[in-house]
Design a protein around this motif. Sequence first.
Motif, PDB file in Angstrom:
ATOM      1  N   GLY A  69      -8.450 -44.314 -63.358  1.00  0.00           N
ATOM      2  CA  GLY A  69      -9.619 -43.729 -62.699  1.00  0.00           C
ATOM      3  C   GLY A  69      -9.223 -43.086 -61.376  1.00  0.00           C
ATOM      4  N   LEU A  70     -10.025 -42.148 -60.961  1.00  0.00           N
ATOM      5  CA  LEU A  70      -9.721 -41.421 -59.727  1.00  0.00           C
ATOM      6  C   LEU A  70     -10.132 -42.208 -58.484  1.00  0.00           C
ATOM      7  CD1 LEU A  70      -8.849 -38.341 -58.982  1.00  0.00           C
ATOM      8  CD2 LEU A  70     -11.272 -38.061 -58.507  1.00  0.00           C
ATOM      9  N   LEU A  71     -11.124 -43.060 -58.670  1.00  0.00           N
ATOM     10  CA  LEU A  71     -11.762 -43.693 -57.511  1.00  0.00           C
ATOM     11  C   LEU A  71     -10.782 -44.475 -56.634  1.00  0.00           C
ATOM     12  CD1 LEU A  71     -14.559 -43.847 -56.255  1.00  0.00           C
ATOM     13  CD2 LEU A  71     -14.932 -45.976 -57.516  1.00  0.00           C
ATOM     14  N   ASN A  72      -9.780 -45.138 -57.276  1.00  0.00           N
ATOM     15  CA  ASN A  72      -8.882 -45.929 -56.435  1.00  0.00           C
ATOM     16  C   ASN A  72      -7.863 -45.095 -55.653  1.00  0.00           C
ATOM     17  OD1 ASN A  72      -7.405 -45.353 -58.613  1.00  0.00           O
ATOM     18  ND2 ASN A  72      -7.083 -47.478 -59.311  1.00  0.00           N
ATOM     19  N   LEU A  73      -7.916 -43.782 -55.807  1.00  0.00           N
ATOM     20  CA  LEU A  73      -7.087 -42.915 -54.954  1.00  0.00           C
ATOM     21  C   LEU A  73      -7.793 -42.555 -53.652  1.00  0.00           C
ATOM     22  CD1 LEU A  73      -5.630 -40.151 -57.321  1.00  0.00           C
ATOM     23  CD2 LEU A  73      -4.525 -42.237 -56.535  1.00  0.00           C
ATOM     24  N   VAL A  74      -9.102 -42.780 -53.626  1.00  0.00           N
ATOM     25  CA  VAL A  74      -9.893 -42.301 -52.491  1.00  0.00           C
ATOM     26  C   VAL A  74      -9.719 -43.205 -51.280  1.00  0.00           C
ATOM     27  CG1 VAL A  74     -12.245 -41.876 -51.662  1.00  0.00           C
ATOM     28  CG2 VAL A  74     -11.612 -41.239 -54.006  1.00  0.00           C
ATOM     29  N   ILE A  75      -9.359 -42.589 -50.167  1.00  0.00           N
ATOM     30  CA  ILE A  75      -9.326 -43.308 -48.892  1.00  0.00           C
ATOM     31  C   ILE A  75     -10.658 -43.043 -48.209  1.00  0.00           C
ATOM     32  CG2 ILE A  75      -8.255 -43.478 -46.626  1.00  0.00           C
ATOM     33  CD1 ILE A  75      -5.678 -42.459 -47.821  1.00  0.00           C
ATOM     34  N   GLU A  76     -11.362 -44.108 -47.914  1.00  0.00           N
ATOM     35  CA  GLU A  76     -12.646 -43.922 -47.252  1.00  0.00           C
ATOM     36  C   GLU A  76     -12.361 -43.673 -45.788  1.00  0.00           C
ATOM     37  OE1 GLU A  76     -15.799 -46.312 -48.631  1.00  0.00           O
ATOM     38  OE2 GLU A  76     -15.300 -45.433 -50.591  1.00  0.00           O
ATOM     39  N   GLU A  77     -12.638 -42.444 -45.395  1.00  0.00           N
ATOM     40  CA  GLU A  77     -12.174 -41.934 -44.107  1.00  0.00           C
ATOM     41  C   GLU A  77     -13.247 -42.133 -43.039  1.00  0.00           C
ATOM     42  OE1 GLU A  77      -9.931 -40.817 -41.459  1.00  0.00           O
ATOM     43  OE2 GLU A  77      -9.028 -40.614 -43.438  1.00  0.00           O
ATOM     44  N   THR A  78     -13.381 -43.379 -42.576  1.00  0.00           N
ATOM     45  CA  THR A  78     -14.473 -43.632 -41.637  1.00  0.00           C
ATOM     46  C   THR A  78     -14.268 -42.902 -40.314  1.00  0.00           C
ATOM     47  OG1 THR A  78     -13.321 -45.622 -41.018  1.00  0.00           O
ATOM     48  CG2 THR A  78     -15.135 -45.880 -42.558  1.00  0.00           C
ATOM     49  N   ARG A  79     -13.004 -42.709 -39.914  1.00  0.00           N
ATOM     50  CA  ARG A  79     -12.735 -42.126 -38.599  1.00  0.00           C
ATOM     51  C   ARG A  79     -13.318 -40.713 -38.460  1.00  0.00           C
ATOM     52  NH1 ARG A  79      -6.770 -41.373 -36.758  1.00  0.00           N
ATOM     53  NH2 ARG A  79      -7.046 -40.657 -34.621  1.00  0.00           N
ATOM     54  N   TYR A  80     -13.144 -39.911 -39.476  1.00  0.00           N
ATOM     55  CA  TYR A  80     -13.673 -38.550 -39.396  1.00  0.00           C
ATOM     56  C   TYR A  80     -14.865 -38.354 -40.335  1.00  0.00           C
ATOM     57  CZ  TYR A  80      -9.329 -37.873 -36.926  1.00  0.00           C
ATOM     58  OH  TYR A  80      -8.294 -37.993 -36.049  1.00  0.00           O
ATOM     59  N   LYS A  81     -15.403 -39.421 -40.814  1.00  0.00           N
ATOM     60  CA  LYS A  81     -16.644 -39.412 -41.588  1.00  0.00           C
ATOM     61  C   LYS A  81     -16.543 -38.670 -42.922  1.00  0.00           C
ATOM     62  CE  LYS A  81     -19.517 -39.591 -37.430  1.00  0.00           C
ATOM     63  NZ  LYS A  81     -18.620 -38.996 -36.413  1.00  0.00           N
ATOM     64  N   PHE A  82     -15.328 -38.384 -43.380  1.00  0.00           N
ATOM     65  CA  PHE A  82     -15.226 -37.880 -44.750  1.00  0.00           C
ATOM     66  C   PHE A  82     -14.091 -38.610 -45.458  1.00  0.00           C
ATOM     67  CE2 PHE A  82     -12.786 -34.863 -42.138  1.00  0.00           C
ATOM     68  CZ  PHE A  82     -11.572 -34.805 -42.794  1.00  0.00           C
ATOM     69  N   ASP A  83     -14.102 -38.580 -46.783  1.00  0.00           N
ATOM     70  CA  ASP A  83     -13.106 -39.298 -47.582  1.00  0.00           C
ATOM     71  C   ASP A  83     -11.948 -38.360 -47.939  1.00  0.00           C
ATOM     72  OD1 ASP A  83     -14.960 -41.287 -47.432  1.00  0.00           O
ATOM     73  OD2 ASP A  83     -15.416 -41.376 -49.577  1.00  0.00           O
ATOM     74  N   LEU A  84     -10.853 -38.978 -48.351  1.00  0.00           N
ATOM     75  CA  LEU A  84      -9.654 -38.182 -48.639  1.00  0.00           C
ATOM     76  C   LEU A  84      -8.955 -38.695 -49.895  1.00  0.00           C
ATOM     77  CD1 LEU A  84      -7.314 -36.178 -47.585  1.00  0.00           C
ATOM     78  CD2 LEU A  84      -6.279 -38.246 -46.623  1.00  0.00           C
ATOM     79  N   ILE A  85      -8.526 -37.767 -50.734  1.00  0.00           N
ATOM     80  CA  ILE A  85      -7.503 -38.087 -51.740  1.00  0.00           C
ATOM     81  C   ILE A  85      -6.223 -37.448 -51.227  1.00  0.00           C
ATOM     82  CG2 ILE A  85      -6.677 -37.706 -54.097  1.00  0.00           C
ATOM     83  CD1 ILE A  85      -9.469 -38.013 -55.094  1.00  0.00           C
ATOM     84  N   PRO A  86      -5.275 -38.273 -50.760  1.00  0.00           N
ATOM     85  CA  PRO A  86      -4.091 -37.722 -50.111  1.00  0.00           C
ATOM     86  C   PRO A  86      -3.126 -37.098 -51.107  1.00  0.00           C
ATOM     87  CG  PRO A  86      -3.912 -40.103 -50.260  1.00  0.00           C
ATOM     88  CD  PRO A  86      -5.266 -39.753 -50.804  1.00  0.00           C
ATOM     89  N   ALA A  87      -2.224 -36.286 -50.572  1.00  0.00           N
ATOM     90  CA  ALA A  87      -1.171 -35.694 -51.390  1.00  0.00           C
ATOM     91  C   ALA A  87      -0.093 -36.731 -51.656  1.00  0.00           C
ATOM     92  CB  ALA A  87      -0.565 -34.509 -50.647  1.00  0.00           C
ATOM     93  N   SER A  88       0.770 -36.426 -52.616  1.00  0.00           N
ATOM     94  CA  SER A  88       1.960 -37.236 -52.843  1.00  0.00           C
ATOM     95  C   SER A  88       3.078 -36.265 -53.199  1.00  0.00           C
ATOM     96  CB  SER A  88       1.714 -38.236 -53.974  1.00  0.00           C
ATOM     97  OG  SER A  88       1.192 -37.548 -55.100  1.00  0.00           O
ATOM     98  N   SER A  89       4.325 -36.704 -52.960  1.00  0.00           N
ATOM     99  CA  SER A  89       5.457 -35.786 -53.174  1.00  0.00           C
ATOM    100  C   SER A  89       5.565 -35.357 -54.630  1.00  0.00           C
ATOM    101  CB  SER A  89       6.758 -36.454 -52.753  1.00  0.00           C
ATOM    102  OG  SER A  89       6.596 -36.988 -51.479  1.00  0.00           O
ATOM    103  N   ASP A  90       5.123 -36.220 -55.556  1.00  0.00           N
ATOM    104  CA  ASP A  90       5.298 -35.880 -56.973  1.00  0.00           C
ATOM    105  C   ASP A  90       4.358 -34.763 -57.450  1.00  0.00           C
ATOM    106  OD1 ASP A  90       3.010 -37.375 -56.946  1.00  0.00           O
ATOM    107  OD2 ASP A  90       3.572 -38.698 -58.601  1.00  0.00           O
ATOM    108  N   LEU A  91       3.462 -34.297 -56.574  1.00  0.00           N
ATOM    109  CA  LEU A  91       2.633 -33.155 -56.967  1.00  0.00           C
ATOM    110  C   LEU A  91       3.514 -31.944 -57.264  1.00  0.00           C
ATOM    111  CD1 LEU A  91      -0.281 -33.401 -54.357  1.00  0.00           C
ATOM    112  CD2 LEU A  91      -0.461 -33.813 -56.816  1.00  0.00           C
ATOM    113  N   ILE A  92       4.693 -31.945 -56.663  1.00  0.00           N
ATOM    114  CA  ILE A  92       5.620 -30.823 -56.865  1.00  0.00           C
ATOM    115  C   ILE A  92       6.047 -30.706 -58.333  1.00  0.00           C
ATOM    116  CG2 ILE A  92       7.782 -32.072 -56.316  1.00  0.00           C
ATOM    117  CD1 ILE A  92       7.314 -28.847 -54.628  1.00  0.00           C
ATOM    118  N   SER A  93       6.062 -31.854 -59.041  1.00  0.00           N
ATOM    119  CA  SER A  93       6.497 -31.808 -60.437  1.00  0.00           C
ATOM    120  C   SER A  93       5.321 -31.770 -61.418  1.00  0.00           C
ATOM    121  CB  SER A  93       7.420 -32.980 -60.744  1.00  0.00           C
ATOM    122  OG  SER A  93       6.858 -34.173 -60.272  1.00  0.00           O
TER     123      SER A  93
END
Length: 260
Positions: A69-93
């Motif tokens: 599931g996608l949900l466990n990738l989400v960082i709940e971004e309380t500091r800037y009031k929006f959430d983030l799905i961060p990048a990872s190095s393997d996106l290159i492949s």
Amino acid sequence: MLITLVVANQKGGVGKTTTALNLAASLSAASRKVLLVDLDSQGNSTTGIGKEKRKENNSLIDVLVKNDGLLNLVIEETRYKFDLIPASSDLISAEIELSSLKNPTAILRSKLLQVASKYDYIVIDCPPSLGMLSVSALRAASKVLIPLQCEYYSLEGLAAMNKTIKEINEATGESIEIDGILRTMYDSRIRLSREVSKELEEHFSEKLCDTVIPRNVKLAEAPSFGMPALYYEPEAKGTLAYLALAGEIINKFENNQVAI
Ligand SMILES: Nc1ncnc2c1ncn2[C@@H]1O[C@H](COP(=O)(O)OP(=O)(O)O)[C@@H](O)[C@H]1O
Ligand SMILES: [Mg+2]
């Protein structure tokens, strides 16, 4: 209803990341629930808001390739009031990882639908190429935003982008189109910039965003402090321009939404 806003341009250094992360901040300042998705393996949107790129296990690629599931990738971004799905190095492949799957560029959209009910906007920062990840993002888009600098080659780039979108549509049966062209890093003192801007107004009046993002050093400095410009220098011209852009998007796009 969810608006998936995809910030794309096959050219690097045109202001995709600056636009994606500052729009995420500005839309959430306007009380919209926002998820920022960093699809670029360089991870500038991720580090630009003070987060680290994800390690290779449990990355977006894993989620796309496996049944996760996608949900466990989400960082709940309380500091800037929006959430983030961060990048990872393997996106290159991504090309290699996804190529063996059936209809690989349709997967991202179906995964994003898993979290759709949580958000008003999903803002996607694309890599500087039109590979599988960008195509996946375009296929998931409800609105496509193309940032460009007012330079000689920008118009050529825009034509190339249009051609690629047409090809994607032909191959997939989608009806993706460019919804907004955004002038970035604009410097009115440069004659060529004024001329290219005028040309854009003549040829793309409908799609051209009224808001113009000025060249502003605060926008370039903010990511090195891990902050959207709104939190680094709220009164800066660049910050105000992205707030204005968020207002324009809200006015234009929230009134004519199509279900994705
Ligand atoms: N409006 C602006 N004024 C000044 N610098 C900018 C502006 N927009 C982007 N930059 C800087 O230009 C560089 C490229 O922008 P970036 O958003 O990373 O482009 P892309 O994601 O398309 O590669 C970055 O160093 C960024 O900080
Ligand atoms: Mg970028």
